[in-house]
Design an enzyme around this catalytic site. Structure first.
Site, PDB file in Angstrom:
ATOM      1  N   TYR A 106       0.837  -1.204   0.000  1.00  0.00           N
ATOM      2  CA  TYR A 106       0.000   0.000   0.000  1.00  0.00           C
ATOM      3  C   TYR A 106       0.872   1.254   0.000  1.00  0.00           C
ATOM      4  O   TYR A 106       0.633   2.201  -0.767  1.00  0.00           O
ATOM      5  CB  TYR A 106      -0.900  -0.031   1.227  1.00  0.00           C
ATOM      6  N   THR A 109     -11.649   5.343  10.165  1.00  0.00           N
ATOM      7  CA  THR A 109     -12.518   5.005   9.040  1.00  0.00           C
ATOM      8  C   THR A 109     -12.764   3.496   9.009  1.00  0.00           C
ATOM      9  O   THR A 109     -11.988   2.724   9.580  1.00  0.00           O
ATOM     10  CB  THR A 109     -11.876   5.418   7.705  1.00  0.00           C
TER      11      THR A 109
END
Length: 321
Positions: free
Chosen positions: A201, A234
């Protein structure tokens, strides 16, 4: 060196990326920067049905913008649309269903969109962090397919429609995690060694920074920016980084705090005073490298990345015809 990078980055994160870091930085924000009416302007936000993407779409809708929500899941996308309309009284919200990891679908979507709609601002927010190496149906590593290739295809295909708009902007949501990575064009699909989803990522997010710098040079008519939202609470963080979330949950930013700089980059007149192609954190341009981390890439490697991405686009374009 990776231990050094990780240690310096984590200390930096505790100081700057947390809720406390946002609260400190916000003391220096210019009052009124976000008091902008964007009625008549059109925005596309990818990954818009939850988290920072949804918070961004909501704030744009509050200010009168026409907002195109690009979502992978139809039910979640429609639910997000209903909630945004209810909270903003703005009916100009559209849902588009798209899997950003499918290059052919991204190409088809972007080609159809630019023929039907106008677009002033593209917010590349969609992303994923998959911790086990997975391949798409096209044989692409899924993090790379979504975060890098999907973002590249969508942006480059929509550049013509953006060029026809006044004050066009592209905002790409990267991550401070990219600071620990140097571009590695020899293993874009993460086929070598032990797979680490977090590092994959971060590598993708480094690639996004390099792509933004490239786009800014190639297309001066458009203002390009890339940003770090900080460490926000989140759904993606909770599912992809459960250990990190448990350790840090009391220190994480809200989704609205994570979205703040995206909104600023997307609508504020102050943004276009900043040089196109820069990396932002809490409304300020910041360095894309840690001190003494040796993460700068060569021009040759950056050109190789672009060549590989362009070749991939052409291969999927030919398969679509």
């Amino acid at each position: 060196m990776s231990l050094y990078r990780n240690a310096v980055w984590f200390v930096k994160g505790l100081q700057e990326y947390t809720k406390a870091g946002y609260e400190y930085a916000s003391k220096h924000f210019v009052p009124g920067d976000l008091d902008v009416n964007v009625t008549g302007r059109c925005f596309m936000v990818t990954g818009a049905n939850s988290g920072i993407g949804k918070a961004t779409a909501t704030e744009l809708a509050k200010r009168g913008g026409t907002v195109h929500l690009v979502c992978r899941n139809k039910d979640r996308g429609e639910e997000a649309k209903k909630e945004i309309i209810k909270s903003t009284n703005n009916e100009n919200i559209h849902v588009h269903i798209l899997d950003m990891s499918n290059p052919r679908k991204v190409l088809e979507f972007a080609e159809k969109f630019k023929k039907k709609y106008k677009l002033h601002v593209l917010v590349n927010n969609a992303g994923c962090m998959i911790n086990q190496r997975e391949l798409t149906d096209d044989g692409l590593e899924k993090n790379f397919a979504t975060n890098t290739l999907g973002t590249y295809i969508l942006t480059t295909t929509l550049i013509p429609v953006l060029k026809s708009a006044e004050d066009a902007r592209v905002v790409t949501v990267s991550s401070g995690g990219m600071l620990v990575q140097k571009l590695n064009v020899d293993d874009l699909q993460f086929e070598k060694g032990q797979f680490d989803g977090t590092m994959a990522y971060a590598q993708n997010k480094r690639q996004q920074v390099i792509l933004t710098e490239h786009w800014a040079k190639m297309h001066p008519e458009i203002h390009f920016s890339v940003m770090h939202p900080g460490w926000a609470d989140t759904p993606a963080v909770r599912s992809s980084m459960p250990d990190f979330y448990e350790r840090m949950k009391t220190k994480l930013r809200t989704e609205a705090q994570g979205a703040d700089t995206i909104i600023w980059l997307a609508i504020s007149p102050a943004t276009i005073k900043e040089k196109s192609g820069r990396f932002f954190q809490d409304r300020c341009p910041v360095s894309t490298h840690l001190p003494l981390a040796f993460t700068r890439s060569s021009s040759a490697d950056e050109q190789k990345l672009l060549k590989i991405l362009d070749e991939l686009i052409e291969s999927f374009r030919s398969k679509s015809t």
